[in-house]
Design an enzyme around this catalytic site. Structure first.
Site, PDB file in Angstrom:
ATOM      1  N   SER A 141      -7.852  -6.193   0.542  1.00  0.00           N
ATOM      2  CA  SER A 141      -8.464  -5.365  -0.498  1.00  0.00           C
ATOM      3  C   SER A 141      -9.686  -6.075  -1.060  1.00  0.00           C
ATOM      4  O   SER A 141      -9.764  -7.315  -1.057  1.00  0.00           O
ATOM      5  CB  SER A 141      -7.463  -5.104  -1.635  1.00  0.00           C
ATOM      6  OG  SER A 141      -8.108  -4.498  -2.746  1.00  0.00           O
ATOM      7  N   TYR A 154      -1.271  -8.515  -7.448  1.00  0.00           N
ATOM      8  CA  TYR A 154      -1.810  -7.682  -6.367  1.00  0.00           C
ATOM      9  C   TYR A 154      -2.926  -8.407  -5.638  1.00  0.00           C
ATOM     10  O   TYR A 154      -2.947  -8.482  -4.400  1.00  0.00           O
ATOM     11  CB  TYR A 154      -2.307  -6.356  -6.921  1.00  0.00           C
ATOM     12  CG  TYR A 154      -2.901  -5.439  -5.877  1.00  0.00           C
ATOM     13  CD1 TYR A 154      -2.087  -4.618  -5.106  1.00  0.00           C
ATOM     14  CD2 TYR A 154      -4.276  -5.395  -5.646  1.00  0.00           C
ATOM     15  CE1 TYR A 154      -2.624  -3.774  -4.143  1.00  0.00           C
ATOM     16  CE2 TYR A 154      -4.823  -4.560  -4.690  1.00  0.00           C
ATOM     17  CZ  TYR A 154      -3.987  -3.751  -3.934  1.00  0.00           C
ATOM     18  OH  TYR A 154      -4.527  -2.922  -2.972  1.00  0.00           O
ATOM     19  N   LYS A 158      -3.148  -9.685  -1.625  1.00  0.00           N
ATOM     20  CA  LYS A 158      -4.161  -9.242  -0.672  1.00  0.00           C
ATOM     21  C   LYS A 158      -4.980 -10.405  -0.133  1.00  0.00           C
ATOM     22  O   LYS A 158      -5.430 -10.394   1.021  1.00  0.00           O
ATOM     23  CB  LYS A 158      -5.056  -8.184  -1.320  1.00  0.00           C
ATOM     24  CG  LYS A 158      -4.340  -6.880  -1.627  1.00  0.00           C
ATOM     25  CD  LYS A 158      -3.731  -6.262  -0.373  1.00  0.00           C
ATOM     26  CE  LYS A 158      -3.144  -4.892  -0.624  1.00  0.00           C
ATOM     27  NZ  LYS A 158      -2.640  -4.238   0.602  1.00  0.00           N
ATOM     28  N   TYR A 199      -9.178  -0.763 -13.358  1.00  0.00           N
ATOM     29  CA  TYR A 199     -10.114  -1.683 -12.725  1.00  0.00           C
ATOM     30  C   TYR A 199     -11.311  -2.007 -13.608  1.00  0.00           C
ATOM     31  O   TYR A 199     -12.241  -2.671 -13.167  1.00  0.00           O
ATOM     32  CB  TYR A 199     -10.605  -1.100 -11.392  1.00  0.00           C
ATOM     33  CG  TYR A 199      -9.652  -1.343 -10.247  1.00  0.00           C
ATOM     34  CD1 TYR A 199      -9.811  -2.430  -9.403  1.00  0.00           C
ATOM     35  CD2 TYR A 199      -8.588  -0.474 -10.016  1.00  0.00           C
ATOM     36  CE1 TYR A 199      -8.943  -2.660  -8.346  1.00  0.00           C
ATOM     37  CE2 TYR A 199      -7.709  -0.698  -8.957  1.00  0.00           C
ATOM     38  CZ  TYR A 199      -7.887  -1.786  -8.136  1.00  0.00           C
ATOM     39  OH  TYR A 199      -7.009  -2.007  -7.094  1.00  0.00           O
TER      40      TYR A 199
END
Length: 255
Positions: A141, A154, A158, A199
């Site tokens: 990601s 997270y 990734k 985000y």
């Protein structure tokens, strides 16, 4: 001749979103596709129907990517059905946002069991059946290289994926198998819709999420799932025969 004619592909987490588009694109290019799902058989069947309507061939197999025994069953069932395995696209993953003081061991286990262990063990299971020319694509990601509030687990998961493909490349390369990852940026999916606002900086979350996200993307728009699928299709095709160990950013020029 279609690029992937005669190939067999497994796409994990392919009952919706990016995974669905990858499955459909690979089928369009001639591959026989195994559509994997965890909890939505009706969505997986809908993908199968769409592929068949376009003249492709696909089957659906249920497997939870956090369960190693189910991962192994997914791969062996696919090989029993089609007699070979040429392509693995590991797309299944889960999001996570939580402040440092709120992260629990259970959170860590849940995120890493799917995003890291799931991708590692499906690679292990698939590689057993692959011969020279095999193609593996995992999912990293853009989050692995940008800072986002409360996104530590997270992002770490990734980043681990990119490290895995880098280190597995020489090992699999001895057998003529390539392994790479894609690192998507903001993509127009239901998951993105649910999480877009997270985000951004907490102080700016009252602003329209799309405007904030697009202000950090060179192309000034979200990706469409089919654009991510096109990048994956390139990596599993003969056109990418000399690419291995790389993480391909498909993020519209994220900055």
């Amino acid at each position: 001749m279609k690029k992937l004619a005669g190939k067999v592909a497994i796409v994990t987490g392919s009952s919706r979103g990016i995974g669905k588009e990858i499955a459909m694109k690979l089928a369009h290019e001639g591959a026989k596709v195994v559509v994997n799902y965890s909890r939505s058989p009706e969505k997986a069947e809908a993908v199968i129907n769409q592929i068949q309507q376009q003249g492709g061939e696909a089957i659906a197999i249920q497997a939870d990517m956090s369960q190693v025994d189910q991962i192994q069953e997914l791969v062996t069932t696919a090989v029993e059905q089609y007699g070979q395995l040429d392509i693995l696209v590991s797309n299944a993953g889960i999001e996570h946002f939580r402040k440092l003081e709120e992260i629990t061991p259970q959170d860590f286990q849940r995120v890493f069991s799917v995003n890291v262990a799931g991708q590692l063990f499906v690679t292990q299971a698939a590689a057993r059946y692959m011969t020279s020319g095999g193609r593996i694509v995992l999912t990293s990601s853009v989050s692995a290289r940008i800072s986002v509030f409360y996104h530590t687990l997270y992002a770490a998961s990734k980043a681990a994926v990119s490290a895995m493909v880098l280190n597995l490349a020489p090992e699999l390369g001895e057998r003529g198998i390539t392994i790479n990852a894609i690192a998507p940026g903001g993509t127009a999916t239901d998951m993105a819709q649910e999480n877009a606002k997270r985000y951004t900086h907490p102080a700016l979350q009252s602003a329209p999420p799309d405007a904030l996200l697009l202000s950090k993307t060179s192309l000034q728009r979200l990706a469409q799932p089919e654009e991510i699928a096109a990048a994956v299709t390139f990596l599993v095709s003969d056109d990418a025969s000399y690419i291995s160990g790389s993480t391909l950013a498909v993020d519209g020029g994220r900055f």
